[in-house]
Scaffold this active site. Structure first.
Site, PDB file in Angstrom:
ATOM      1  N   LYS A 107      80.220  70.795 -42.890  1.00  0.00           N
ATOM      2  CA  LYS A 107      80.588  69.675 -42.002  1.00  0.00           C
ATOM      3  C   LYS A 107      81.682  70.144 -41.067  1.00  0.00           C
ATOM      4  O   LYS A 107      82.466  71.008 -41.467  1.00  0.00           O
ATOM      5  CB  LYS A 107      81.080  68.486 -42.832  1.00  0.00           C
ATOM      6  CG  LYS A 107      80.087  67.906 -43.807  1.00  0.00           C
ATOM      7  CD  LYS A 107      79.041  67.046 -43.133  1.00  0.00           C
ATOM      8  CE  LYS A 107      77.999  66.584 -44.171  1.00  0.00           C
ATOM      9  NZ  LYS A 107      76.895  65.825 -43.597  1.00  0.00           N
ATOM     10  N   LYS A 147      78.614  68.054 -39.369  1.00  0.00           N
ATOM     11  CA  LYS A 147      77.226  68.404 -39.607  1.00  0.00           C
ATOM     12  C   LYS A 147      76.612  69.220 -38.482  1.00  0.00           C
ATOM     13  O   LYS A 147      75.620  69.905 -38.692  1.00  0.00           O
ATOM     14  CB  LYS A 147      76.392  67.181 -39.895  1.00  0.00           C
ATOM     15  CG  LYS A 147      76.208  66.224 -38.750  1.00  0.00           C
ATOM     16  CD  LYS A 147      75.551  64.935 -39.249  1.00  0.00           C
ATOM     17  CE  LYS A 147      74.175  65.196 -39.806  1.00  0.00           C
ATOM     18  NZ  LYS A 147      73.694  64.108 -40.642  1.00  0.00           N
ATOM     19  N   LYS A 200      74.747  74.870 -47.644  1.00  0.00           N
ATOM     20  CA  LYS A 200      73.523  74.465 -46.964  1.00  0.00           C
ATOM     21  C   LYS A 200      73.819  74.026 -45.538  1.00  0.00           C
ATOM     22  O   LYS A 200      74.820  73.364 -45.282  1.00  0.00           O
ATOM     23  CB  LYS A 200      72.941  73.315 -47.786  1.00  0.00           C
ATOM     24  CG  LYS A 200      71.832  72.538 -47.196  1.00  0.00           C
ATOM     25  CD  LYS A 200      71.515  71.346 -48.096  1.00  0.00           C
ATOM     26  CE  LYS A 200      70.777  70.277 -47.313  1.00  0.00           C
ATOM     27  NZ  LYS A 200      71.482  69.775 -46.139  1.00  0.00           N
ATOM     28  N   ASP A 204      73.032  71.623 -42.283  1.00  0.00           N
ATOM     29  CA  ASP A 204      72.623  70.229 -42.246  1.00  0.00           C
ATOM     30  C   ASP A 204      71.248  70.114 -41.585  1.00  0.00           C
ATOM     31  O   ASP A 204      70.737  71.066 -41.001  1.00  0.00           O
ATOM     32  CB  ASP A 204      73.680  69.345 -41.580  1.00  0.00           C
ATOM     33  CG  ASP A 204      73.875  68.046 -42.389  1.00  0.00           C
ATOM     34  OD1 ASP A 204      72.898  67.589 -43.010  1.00  0.00           O
ATOM     35  OD2 ASP A 204      74.991  67.519 -42.394  1.00  0.00           O
ATOM     36  N   GLU A 205      70.639  68.940 -41.700  1.00  0.00           N
ATOM     37  CA  GLU A 205      69.231  68.787 -41.333  1.00  0.00           C
ATOM     38  C   GLU A 205      68.983  68.919 -39.835  1.00  0.00           C
ATOM     39  O   GLU A 205      67.855  69.199 -39.421  1.00  0.00           O
ATOM     40  CB  GLU A 205      68.680  67.457 -41.851  1.00  0.00           C
ATOM     41  CG  GLU A 205      69.102  66.198 -41.079  1.00  0.00           C
ATOM     42  CD  GLU A 205      70.529  65.754 -41.405  1.00  0.00           C
ATOM     43  OE1 GLU A 205      71.101  66.312 -42.366  1.00  0.00           O
ATOM     44  OE2 GLU A 205      71.049  64.869 -40.700  1.00  0.00           O
ATOM     45  N   HIS A 216      64.559  69.093 -47.482  1.00  0.00           N
ATOM     46  CA  HIS A 216      65.336  67.944 -47.010  1.00  0.00           C
ATOM     47  C   HIS A 216      64.329  66.895 -46.562  1.00  0.00           C
ATOM     48  O   HIS A 216      63.276  67.223 -46.037  1.00  0.00           O
ATOM     49  CB  HIS A 216      66.236  68.370 -45.850  1.00  0.00           C
ATOM     50  CG  HIS A 216      67.306  67.362 -45.528  1.00  0.00           C
ATOM     51  ND1 HIS A 216      67.029  66.153 -44.947  1.00  0.00           N
ATOM     52  CD2 HIS A 216      68.648  67.386 -45.721  1.00  0.00           C
ATOM     53  CE1 HIS A 216      68.166  65.482 -44.798  1.00  0.00           C
ATOM     54  NE2 HIS A 216      69.158  66.196 -45.260  1.00  0.00           N
ATOM     55  N   LYS A 218      75.870  57.011 -49.752  1.00  0.00           N
ATOM     56  CA  LYS A 218      75.756  56.258 -48.508  1.00  0.00           C
ATOM     57  C   LYS A 218      74.317  55.857 -48.172  1.00  0.00           C
ATOM     58  O   LYS A 218      74.073  55.082 -47.261  1.00  0.00           O
ATOM     59  CB  LYS A 218      76.354  57.072 -47.341  1.00  0.00           C
ATOM     60  CG  LYS A 218      75.549  58.311 -46.934  1.00  0.00           C
ATOM     61  CD  LYS A 218      76.185  59.082 -45.776  1.00  0.00           C
ATOM     62  CE  LYS A 218      75.534  60.446 -45.616  1.00  0.00           C
ATOM     63  NZ  LYS A 218      76.097  61.275 -44.551  1.00  0.00           N
ATOM     64  N   GLN A 265      75.103  67.664 -54.234  1.00  0.00           N
ATOM     65  CA  GLN A 265      75.584  68.152 -52.942  1.00  0.00           C
ATOM     66  C   GLN A 265      76.643  67.202 -52.378  1.00  0.00           C
ATOM     67  O   GLN A 265      76.429  65.991 -52.337  1.00  0.00           O
ATOM     68  CB  GLN A 265      74.419  68.260 -51.952  1.00  0.00           C
ATOM     69  CG  GLN A 265      73.471  69.392 -52.278  1.00  0.00           C
ATOM     70  CD  GLN A 265      72.385  69.579 -51.230  1.00  0.00           C
ATOM     71  OE1 GLN A 265      71.650  70.536 -51.293  1.00  0.00           O
ATOM     72  NE2 GLN A 265      72.258  68.677 -50.287  1.00  0.00           N
ATOM     73  N   GLY A 272      79.109  66.835 -48.913  1.00  0.00           N
ATOM     74  CA  GLY A 272      79.581  67.336 -47.622  1.00  0.00           C
ATOM     75  C   GLY A 272      80.973  66.779 -47.389  1.00  0.00           C
ATOM     76  O   GLY A 272      81.972  67.424 -47.682  1.00  0.00           O
TER      77      GLY A 272
END
Lengths: 393, 393
Positions: free
Chosen positions: A145, A147, A171, A173-174, A261, A301, A367, A369
């Site tokens: 992050k 992200k 990892k 981010d998407e 993901h 979230k 996971q 972030g």
């Protein structure tokens, strides 16, 4: 011809779907179930002169109706083995757009043995992933992050801090793939250097999951590059990439663990009345063969209530799935298809770890972030706190 | 940091999304818009210590809020050019699953010039398809019915009747790929023989669209086979196959017209409160470069109201799209991307032709399955009646 046959006992070779149906104006559940079974097998809106007696055996059969819940059995011959898009175009295709339905949700699919066995499933699965790390506890991962936006050098520094603080996995981010501020190849090279450094310093196995999401050939090139650089993992946004390309990855990317993901899944899975359940998405991902899959967090979230998340975890980690009428889960036997490692991600903080493990067991990848990089003392300290929580279990 | 900046005037290089937002409990549209913009650009649920001043310039900006309608501008640098999955993972990814939203719909995306120009778009488009047939009227297609189950010989016989009766195009249905009762290669060979025969007998150009839907490599092999056999077309179920594989097809299948079936789209597009609009799906298909796309019928068995269908048609056939606030359409300039031929299919009968053409114009492909094969005198007569309607316009 009616496709409703409530006396029908499904054959072992049938593929079975459970739907929730809310009929269109003036129609009953039974009428609509009949139309759904027709449209997803041999029928259309009128009788046609071109049909043949032998076609009748391919008709789907509505064999269960209770309230809005409908089960339909489809003869195996309707489907092409090892072809997820074809299966979806059949049982989850036009039906969602029919005027006859007001809302329609595909809750689950029970695949017969031949369909299950026609797919490869995960190459590594839980055992294979655990073998890489050599630990039996939940694995701890982080997402870099912010992200998106960090330049490569800053990206790798955050990764290094997270690893040395105690994370097993770092990892992308998407939405990070190959942008100008942090190009893919440079990022992979530098981040893997940091992985090696952190691994030596901590004496632990560390892993990096670079996001290869792109057009099929480009994804394959990126995966090949990761492998040549000594990477062990790739990550891919399975919903936006699509099923055909995912299967190509599984078939052709040898020796790399596939982290899935699920960005965009909730556009199709969230509405409880219309669309396709995450359970179905998870089953397709296991069939094709991802090694790790995001399943939700219950407490973070993202939405997803407890029974939903645990049902998905069971579905991807167990061999025998028992039916659960209340939660719309059909029976399944996964035969020799390996279990997928469940990933919990999205709004998690270190304090959530004990509850998460209590609810979902140790076979999860946790996971964090913001939960790590939001620590006021920085990512190193954030990772330490998170790891301490995992080690204290 | 807030991502709401109502005074912001979007740059020409920004990518703009319009969303409809229904906030989660206790939240207002503005709060949620802020969270959506954060999650789909540089933010997460907490402030992180790892951010850098230079990252701020990459934040998305909510610049318009009116009722539930929200517009967000995203800096171009957030995106990878020529990568639809990455764009979707960004602006249509995690946001649908956030607890903060109750319902969320991505209504439209206005792509800036550089994104548009990074894609190839259709190779043939309307003009290329018309060149093959040499006619200016609406094209007439049929889907072989019953939609699945006919053995190869019966399949080809129905095709032959439809062509000689007056159809220009014969098409497989979306769930027919390579099943035992009608294997792909045999079907392609035999049906193309019939196409040639019907073409000679009628003196017209006839075409066959075999469904190649499968894993990426297998699709490419099937497309190659079609080409070697003298086919001019392939059809593919774009939603179940996915965006990565579709782009691979567009890049690698040279010389074949791509017909896009949209089976499963309504699982994601139908709910007007949640998911992604068909308009967005259609734009992505045009960007990548399908030549023909199902857009709805207004009057058939599938849902889709008039303004929705005509907006989709305009979007895929025009160069300049004017914004339409009421119908959630953003502006767009397609620059050199060719127009896609709109396909109307699903519950159409010959009697619908005049109204359909009145509403949608002549640049449509009218497909009838049951509308032709349901004629009591058979497919030959059904095709004749349909063709007469088209010729009488």
């Amino acid at each position: 011809m009616s496709y409703v046959d409530l006396g029908y006992k499904p054959e072992e070779t049938d593929l079975i779907c459970e739907f929730s149906i809310e009929p269109g104006k003036g129609l009953g559940v039974k009428d609509v179930a009949d139309k759904v079974a027709a449209e997803s097998s041999t029928g259309t809106w009128v009788d046609v002169t071109t049909t043949k007696p032998y076609v009748k055996g391919l008709g789907a059969r509505v064999f269960y109706i209770k309230g809005k819940t409908v089960k339909i059995a489809y003869p195996l011959d309707l489907f092409e083995l090892r072809n997820v898009p074809q299966i979806l175009s059949s049982v989850a295709g036009n039906i969602f757009g029919m005027k006859a339905v007001r809302n329609l949700r595909l809750e689950d699919i029970d695949f017969p043995e031949r369909v299950i066995r026609s797919f490869r499933g995960p190459r590594f699965g839980i055992k294979g992933v655990r073998k890489l790390f050599g630990v039996e506890r939940p694995l701890l991962g982080t997402i870099i992050k912010p992200k998106i936006g960090l330049r490569t050098e800053d990206h790798t520094r955050v990764a290094y801090d997270a690893w040395t603080g105690g994370c097993d996995i770092v990892k992308d981010d998407e939405n990070l793939s190959n942008q100008g501020f942090n190009p893919f190849r440079r990022r992979v090279v530098r981040t893997l250097e940091m992985r090696n450094k952190a691994g030596k310093e901590t004496g632990e196995v560390k892993a990096y999951m670079p996001n290869i999401t792109a057009e099929t050939r480009e994804m394959l090139r990126r995966a090949e590059f990761v492998k040549r650089q000594g990477g062990k993992y790739i990550m891919v946004d399975v919903m936006t990439v699509g099923w055909s390309a995912l299967q190509t990855l599984r078939d052709e990317v040898l020796g790399l663990i596939i982290h899935a993901h699920r960005a965009m899944h909730a556009a199709i899975t969230r509405n409880k009345k219309h669309g396709i359940s995450m359970l179905v998405v998870a089953k397709l991902a296991r069939l094709i063969g991802v090694d790790q899959l995001h399943i939700g967090t219950i407490i973070g979230k993202m939405e997803g209530k407890r029974s939903e998340v645990t049902d998905i975890e069971d579905e991807i980690e167990e061999r025998i799935i028992k039916p659960d009428i209340k939660n719309h889960v059909l029976a399944e036997d996964w035969f020799s298809i390996k279990p997928v490692f469940a990933v919990c991600s999205g709004g998690l903080a270190p304090k959530h770890v004990p509850r998460l493990v209590k609810m979902l067991g140790k076979d999860i990848i946790i996971q964090m972030g913001g939960g790590i990089h939001g620590n006021p003392k920085g990512s190193l300290e954030g990772a330490r706190v998170a790891r301490k929580m995992v080690d204290s279990l």
